[in-house]
Scaffold this motif. Sequence first.
Motif, short mmCIF file in Angstrom:
data_model
loop_
_atom_site.label_atom_id
_atom_site.label_comp_id
_atom_site.label_asym_id
_atom_site.label_seq_id
_atom_site.Cartn_x
_atom_site.Cartn_y
_atom_site.Cartn_z
N GLY A 1 17.44 49.66 31.89
CA GLY A 1 17.89 49.66 30.51
C GLY A 1 17.37 48.50 29.70
N GLN A 2 17.47 48.64 28.37
CA GLN A 2 17.13 47.56 27.45
C GLN A 2 18.13 47.54 26.30
OE1 GLN A 2 13.20 47.66 25.65
NE2 GLN A 2 13.38 45.57 24.89
N VAL A 3 18.59 46.35 25.95
CA VAL A 3 19.51 46.20 24.82
C VAL A 3 18.70 46.34 23.53
CG1 VAL A 3 21.19 44.71 23.68
CG2 VAL A 3 20.95 44.64 26.17
N VAL A 4 19.11 47.29 22.68
CA VAL A 4 18.34 47.58 21.47
C VAL A 4 19.16 47.39 20.19
CG1 VAL A 4 16.74 49.13 22.63
CG2 VAL A 4 18.88 50.05 21.70
N GLY A 5 20.38 46.90 20.32
CA GLY A 5 21.20 46.66 19.14
C GLY A 5 22.53 46.07 19.54
N ARG B 1 27.92 53.62 15.32
CA ARG B 1 27.08 52.46 14.99
C ARG B 1 25.83 52.34 15.87
NH1 ARG B 1 29.24 47.91 12.58
NH2 ARG B 1 27.13 47.08 12.83
N CYS B 2 25.95 52.65 17.15
CA CYS B 2 24.83 52.40 18.06
C CYS B 2 23.55 53.18 17.70
CB CYS B 2 25.23 52.66 19.51
SG CYS B 2 25.95 51.18 20.29
N PRO B 3 23.64 54.45 17.32
CA PRO B 3 22.40 55.14 16.92
C PRO B 3 21.71 54.45 15.75
CG PRO B 3 24.11 56.74 17.35
CD PRO B 3 24.78 55.39 17.36
N LYS C 1 16.90 50.78 14.37
CA LYS C 1 16.26 49.62 13.76
C LYS C 1 15.26 49.00 14.72
CE LYS C 1 20.43 48.38 11.11
NZ LYS C 1 21.50 47.36 10.96
N TYR C 2 15.53 49.13 16.00
CA TYR C 2 14.72 48.51 17.05
C TYR C 2 13.61 49.46 17.52
CZ TYR C 2 13.93 45.40 21.06
OH TYR C 2 13.39 44.53 21.98
N ALA C 3 13.97 50.73 17.67
CA ALA C 3 13.02 51.76 18.12
C ALA C 3 13.15 52.96 17.19
CB ALA C 3 13.32 52.16 19.57
N PRO C 4 12.50 52.91 16.03
CA PRO C 4 12.71 53.94 14.99
C PRO C 4 12.34 55.36 15.39
CG PRO C 4 11.66 51.98 14.06
CD PRO C 4 11.61 51.83 15.55
#
Length: 295
Positions: free
Chosen positions: A83-87, A110-112, A117-120
């Motif tokens: 995994g990677q934290v994206v927000g 909120r998460c989507p 913003k990180y991976a459009p």
Amino acid sequence: MTVRVPHRSLRGLSAVAALLAIGAVGCSEVSDAVDSTKDTAKKAARQQSVFSLDIGDCYNPNGKAEGTAFAVEVVPCTEAHVGQVVGEFAIDKGQEYPGDDEISAIADTRCPVEAQKYAPDTWALPKGAALFYYTPTKESWLTGDRAVSCTYTAEKGKFSGSLNTAKSFKPEQITYLEGSNAVYEALWANQPEKDTVEDDLAGYKAQAKAVAAALDAHVKGLAGIEGAEVGKLRSTLTKAAGDWKNAADAADADAFYIAYDPAFTGIDPNKSVAARKELGLATTVPADEAEVWAG
């Protein structure tokens, strides 16, 4: 904190760092044991509290992805990882713990948005990557924990490399992606609780109104982008916006169904493939989306 994902049971994960002892064994076995111990020591050194995760961190959970977690193995994104934290964001709900369901609902909404913003371009995500999130538990809430960490997590296997692509897109690509993402977010974030229109006409009409508004904004954004295929898509979505408005204004369930069929078909992701290709974006419809529109 607890890692949550919509519509799944989330229990039974604990973080334990194990140390291996080497006994009196043969040379090759000693070598294998030494290598194993080195790997374990390396993993132990990389353990980090879930409370200190930052946007961009790549990690491996200590067990299954779902459940209660206390620590994870943070690794370089160039290494294979789960995994990677994206927000991330903080929940502002006062002193009382709002409950698992409300926290999940907030994270679902909120998460989507934060992840995009990180991976459009969600179409460019690694195969099998799904949006998960770490949220406060009732116990951690009492210590002041209010943070939600949004992550893309491999449902099977691992992936390599960072998902941070926001700065790699051209302005017209970002305009397209923001508009497109908003349309599908309006669709899924406003899903009525009832399974049938007859049981919740008002809820379905509210969903249709939200999608129509998102389509209007998307169509407006596309007007400033050149390209024959983008122009064709704009015409298609303009009609779809009208169909969604008809659904939103439906007097009864029958009228809603009549408007909904062409409205839903009008935003079939497959209809955007040619425009995406023209814009230099990913062109493979994600499997879950393809399944929905395949009927």
